[in-house]
Write an enzyme that holds these catalytic residues in place. Structure first.
Site, PDB file in Angstrom:
ATOM      1  CG  HIS A  60      -0.496   0.125   2.526  1.00 55.41           C
ATOM      2  ND1 HIS A  60      -0.297   1.339   3.133  1.00 55.41           N
ATOM      3  CD2 HIS A  60      -0.160  -0.810   3.440  1.00 55.41           C
ATOM      4  CE1 HIS A  60       0.144   1.134   4.365  1.00 55.41           C
ATOM      5  NE2 HIS A  60       0.242  -0.151   4.576  1.00 55.41           N
ATOM      6  CG  ASP A 169       2.523   0.569   7.956  1.00 55.31           C
ATOM      7  OD1 ASP A 169       2.143   0.117   6.870  1.00 55.31           O
ATOM      8  OD2 ASP A 169       1.780   0.654   8.959  1.00 55.31           O
ATOM      9  CD  GLU A 197      -3.101  -1.366   5.426  1.00 54.89           C
ATOM     10  OE1 GLU A 197      -3.084  -2.422   6.068  1.00 54.89           O
ATOM     11  OE2 GLU A 197      -2.729  -0.281   5.918  1.00 54.89           O
ATOM     12  CD  GLU A 198      -1.676   2.540   7.595  1.00 60.73           C
ATOM     13  OE1 GLU A 198      -2.350   2.135   8.548  1.00 60.73           O
ATOM     14  OE2 GLU A 198      -0.492   2.198   7.395  1.00 60.73           O
ATOM     15  CG  HIS A 308       0.457   3.365  12.517  1.00 57.79           C
ATOM     16  ND1 HIS A 308      -0.899   3.159  12.529  1.00 57.79           N
ATOM     17  CD2 HIS A 308       0.921   2.685  11.448  1.00 57.79           C
ATOM     18  CE1 HIS A 308      -1.224   2.369  11.524  1.00 57.79           C
ATOM     19  NE2 HIS A 308      -0.132   2.060  10.851  1.00 57.79           N
TER      20      HIS A 308
END
Lengths: 341, 326
Positions: A60, A169, A197-198, A308
Site C-alpha cells: 500500500h 509502513d 489501506e490505513e 504509525h
C-alpha cells in the site's frame, strides 16, 4: 533502492498521488503495462500472457496522517487523525500541509505554562492544534483549507544497517515491489500499489477483484516490539531477524500452504525469516483473500519499530531478505504451480 | 444423529485449520462429488432446474494460536474467535498433531485481573527445545471436552457449529425429491468474521441463502432476556448483528413449520452473526435466512443442545429444500 525518496514522499490515505507518480516513473521501464484504476491503485503488469498461475504482489502506498477540520479565528488549525495514530506522539512535531507543502508545527502549552495536573495528562486530538504562523483565520485560509491533509516532516537517515524515516509502513513494501519489477519471472505477475489501506483496506479489494489472481503476497512494514518495556513473550517481531510472516491477524488467517512454502524456501536458501508472533493489526491480505471466490494469500513484512509515529526504524537487511524471499516464492510458483487445496 | 454429532464435535477444527472436519464430512457423503475452494470451503451440490439455494454450516470452532515459546517450554497464546478468558484456567487443549496441553494462570491478586496475557499452556516439557519438537509458533489448538448424552440433551465442545454440519450432512443424505438446485456449503473461518461464506457465495451465486447455526437461549437461571428455549423447536432467525432475515425467507420458514407441524420459535438475537450475514450481501444481494439450533453455554466447552430441536431443524431444512420459491 528508492527507500529514501519513497519515505519522504507524502501520501496520506486518499492523497497518494505523489507516491504514485514516483513509483510509476520507477517501474515504467521494467513492466509491460502500467495503469491506475478509479480509486487510484497503481498496477504494473509483467508477462501477462505467460502460462502459469497469475501472481499478485501488493503493497500500500498510503500512510497515516492528519486531516485539517477547522480553522480557528486565531489562525490555528484543528485536525483529526487519518488512520491509527497515538495522540501522545504528536506534540511539537513539524508537519507539511496540503499540495503547497505549507510548514506547520503541532502545538501545545510549553511545560512552564502547564498547571501541575496538566503535566500528567495526555493531550488528545481535541486539545492539539497546528500552528502555521498565520495571525488570523483569513490569512490561514489563504494557505490551507479544511480537508487538506498533513504529513510528518521527517527526513530519511541511516544508522548502520538500520534506517530511520517516516512511513516505512508501507514504503518498505513499495520499495521491495519496485525492486521486484526489475526481475524476470516465468509466470504472469501483477505488481499492485494500493490506496487507503490505513483507513480500512479499501483499495486492495477492488484491485484484487480486477486482477483475479491465483495467489497473492502482501508486502508490508509491521510492528516490532523488541524494545524496552515489553516482555519477551509480548514481542511481535524482532528487527534484523529477517522478514516476518503472519499466520493470523485481525484481518486474515494466512493460507497455511502459502506460509509453509515461504518457510520452506527460506530454509532451503538460507534466508532469515520469522513469525509475526502477535495477531494484532490487519493488512490488505484481509481484503484480497476474500475477493471473488477467495485467493490464497499471506502477508510478509519488514519489522519496523515506532510504527504509525513520525519516525520508524527498520533494517535494510530485513528489506533485502524480504525481496529475496518474494523472488524465490514467485519462481517457485512459476516452476511448481499452485497446490493450495 | 448422536453418533455423527459425537464424531464431529470431538474432532479438532479451529478457524483456518478445518481439514479434519472436512475429511469427516466427505466420508459421510460418499455418493456426492465434492469440491474444496481456495479458502477451504467444502461444496456439495445436487443440481436442479429451479431456485439455487445455498445452505451453509460452518466447520470451524473457536480455539487458540501459539504466539511465543519460552525457555522452560511454556507456550503463550492468543484467541481465535470469541473466547472467554474466564473459562480457561484448567482447560485442556489439543493441537492439530495431537499434542495435548493444559492452561495455567500466573499468580494473580484477584481473579478479576485475569486476561489472556496472564495465561499460558503447559505441554509437559521442560525446555524450549523439547517444546519446539511438538509445537511451532502459529500452531492452532482447540479445547477438549468429552461428548455426554443426557437423554434429550447432549453436551460437548464445538456444538457450535458441528450441530449444523451434522444437520446439513443429514439433509444431503436424506434429500427429498426437489427441482431446486441445492448447494450445501461447509464453510471455513466463520468465527473470525464470516470469511468462508463470503467467497463461497460469490462462487455459487445463489438465488437464496439459508445458514444453519446455533443461537443463545434465555431459559437458564437469571439468564439474559431472550425468548428462545431448549427443546421448544427450531429457531427461525429474525435478526442478529450481521443480518435482518429477508421477510420472504423468514415468512416461508414460518409457513412451512406451521404446515408441517414442526415446532419452532422466533429468534431475535441482540449480538453475534452467522454466515447469512455474508451471503445476503453477495453480489447484487441474496434473500437469506437462518435456521438456528438453541444452545446453552455457547463458546464454552460444554455447549448443550436438545435432540428434539435438532429433529425440528432438520425437518424444516428439508421442507425448505423442496418448496417452490418465487
Amino acid at each position: 533502492m528508492f527507500l529514501k525518496e519513497l519515505s519522504e514522499a507524502r501520501g496520506v490515505s486518499s492523497r497518494e498521488h505523489e507516491v504514485r507518480d514516483l513509483i510509476r516513473e520507477y517501474i515504467t521501464p521494467h513492466v509491460d503495462e502500467v495503469f491506475n484504476d478509479s480509486l487510484g491503485n497503481l498496477y504494473g503488469v509483467k508477462g501477462k500472457d505467460k502460462p502459469g498461475p497469475k501472481v499478485m504482489l501488493a503493497a500500500h502506498m498510503d500512510e497515516v496522517g492528519l486531516m485539517i477540520t477547522t480553522i480557528e479565528k486565531n489562525g490555528l488549525l484543528r485536525f483529526q487523525p487519518v488512520g491509527g495514530i497515538d495522540p501522545r506522539v504528536l506534540v511539537s512535531k513539524p508537519v507539511y500541509i496540503g499540495k503547497d507543502k505549507v510548514v506547520g508545527v503541532i502545538g501545545a502549552k510549553a511545560i512552564h505554562l502547564q498547571r501541575p495536573e496538566e503535566r500528567t495528562q495526555v493531550l488528545g486530538f481535541d486539545d492539539l492544534y497546528i500552528d502555521i504562523g498565520a495571525v488570523d483565520d483569513d490569512s490561514a485560509k489563504k494557505l490551507v483549507k479544511p480537508g487538506d491533509v498533513a504529513t510528518f516532516a521527517t527526513s530519511f537517515g541511516e544508522m548502520g544497517d538500520l534506517v530511520v524515516g517516516k512511513a516505512f509502513d508501507d514504503r518498505a513494501g513499495c520499495t521491495a515491489l519496485v525492486e521486484l519489477t526489475k526481475l524476470e519471472f516465468n509466470c504472469p505477475v501483477y505488481f499492485v500499489f494500493t490506496v487507503q489501506e490505513e483507513v480500512g483496506l479499501r483499495g486492495a479489494g477492488p484491485a484484487a477483484y480486477r486482477v483475479g489472481p491465483d495467489v497473492c503476497l502482501v508486502l508490508e512494514g509491521t510492528t516490532a516490539s523488541d524494545v524496552a518495556g515489553t516482555d519477551e513473550e509480548g514481542y511481535s517481531t524482532t528487527v534484523g531477524a529477517g522478514p516476518a510472516v503472519s499466520v493470523m491477524d485481525r484481518s486474515v488467517i494466512a493460507h497455511p500452504k502459502v506460509v509453509g512454502r515461504l518457510f520452506r524456501l527460506a530454509e532451503e536458501h538460507g534466508v532469515p525469516i520469522q513469525n509475526k508472533r502477535t495477531i494484532t493489526g490487519g493488512t490488505d491480505a484481509g481484503a484480497i483473500s476474500l475477493s471473488r471466490e477467495g485467493v490464497p494469500t499471506a502477508p510478509i513484512a519488514v519489522p519496523c519499530r515506532y510504527i504509525h509515529s513520525p519516525v520508524t526504524v527498520m533494517s535494510k537487511s530485513d528489506l533485502e531478505h524480504m525481496i529475496k524471499l518474494v523472488e524465490l516464492f514467485v519462481h517457485d510458483i512459476a516452476d511448481k504451480g499452485v497446490d493450495f487445496e | 444423529m448422536k453418533e455423527l454429532l459425537k464424531k464431529l464435535t470431538q474432532a479438532c477444527g479451529p478457524s483456518g485449520s478445518e481439514q479434519c472436519i472436512r475429511e469427516i464430512i466427505k466420508s459421510e457423503l460418499p455418493n456426492y462429488e465434492t469440491r474444496t475452494d481456495a479458502l477451504g470451503n467444502l461444496i456439495v451440490e445436487k443440481k436442479g432446474p429451479k431456485s439455487k439455494i445455498m445452505f451453509s454450516a460452518h466447520m470451524d470452532e473457536i480455539g487458540i494460536i501459539v504466539t511465543h515459546i519460552d525457555k522452560e517450554g511454556f507456550l503463550r497464546f492468543d484467541f481465535i474467535g470469541g473466547v472467554n478468558p474466564f473459562y480457561l484456567p484448567g482447560e485442556r487443549v489439543q493441537f492439530q498433531n495431537g499434542t495435548l496441553g493444559v492452561i495455567g494462570v500466573e499468580k494473580l491478586d484477584k481473579i478479576a485481573d485475569l486476561q489472556k496475557s496472564n495465561l499460558y499452556i503447559d505441554i509437559g516439557v521442560e525446555s524450549k527445545e523439547e517444546a519446539m519438537k511438538l509445537v511451532k509458533i502459529g500452531d492452532t489448538a482447540c479445547f477438549t471436552s468429552p461428548f455426554i448424552d443426557l437423554g434429550n440433551r447432549l453436551v460437548s465442545k464445538a456444538m457450535d457449529n458441528r450441530v449444523a454440519c451434522a444437520l446439513l450432512i443429514k439433509l444431503m443424505q436424506e434429500l427429498p425429491e426437489t427441482d431446486n438446485h441445492i448447494v450445501a456449503v461447509f464453510t471455513v473461518q466463520e468465527e473470525v468474521g464470516l470469511r468462508g461464506a463470503k467467497t463461497a457465495a460469490y462462487g455459487i451465486d445463489p438465488d437464496y441463502g439459508l445458514a444453519i447455526d446455533v443461537t443463545a437461549t434465555g431459559d437458564t437461571p437469571k439468564a439474559m432476556t431472550m425468548d428462545v428455549s431448549l427443546g421448544k423447536g427450531a429457531a427461525i432467525k429474525v435478526k442478529d448483528n450481521s443480518l435482518l432475515a429477508h421477510p420472504y425467507v423468514k415468512d416461508k420458514l414460518v409457513e412451512l413449520a406451521e404446515a408441517n407441524n414442526i415446532p419452532y420459535q422466533m429468534e431475535v438475537l441482540e449480538f453475534g452473526g452467522t454466515d447469512a450475514g455474508a451471503i445476503h450481501l453477495n453480489r447484487e444481494g441474496v434473500p437469506s435466512g437462518v435456521i438456528s439450533v438453541p444452545t446453552r453455554y455457547v463458546h464454552s466447552r460444554s455447549e448443550m443442545v436438545d435432540v428434539r430441536d435438532l429433529d425440528a431443524a432438520l425437518a424444516l431444512a428439508k421442507a425448505f429444500a423442496k418448496v417452490d420459491l418465487k
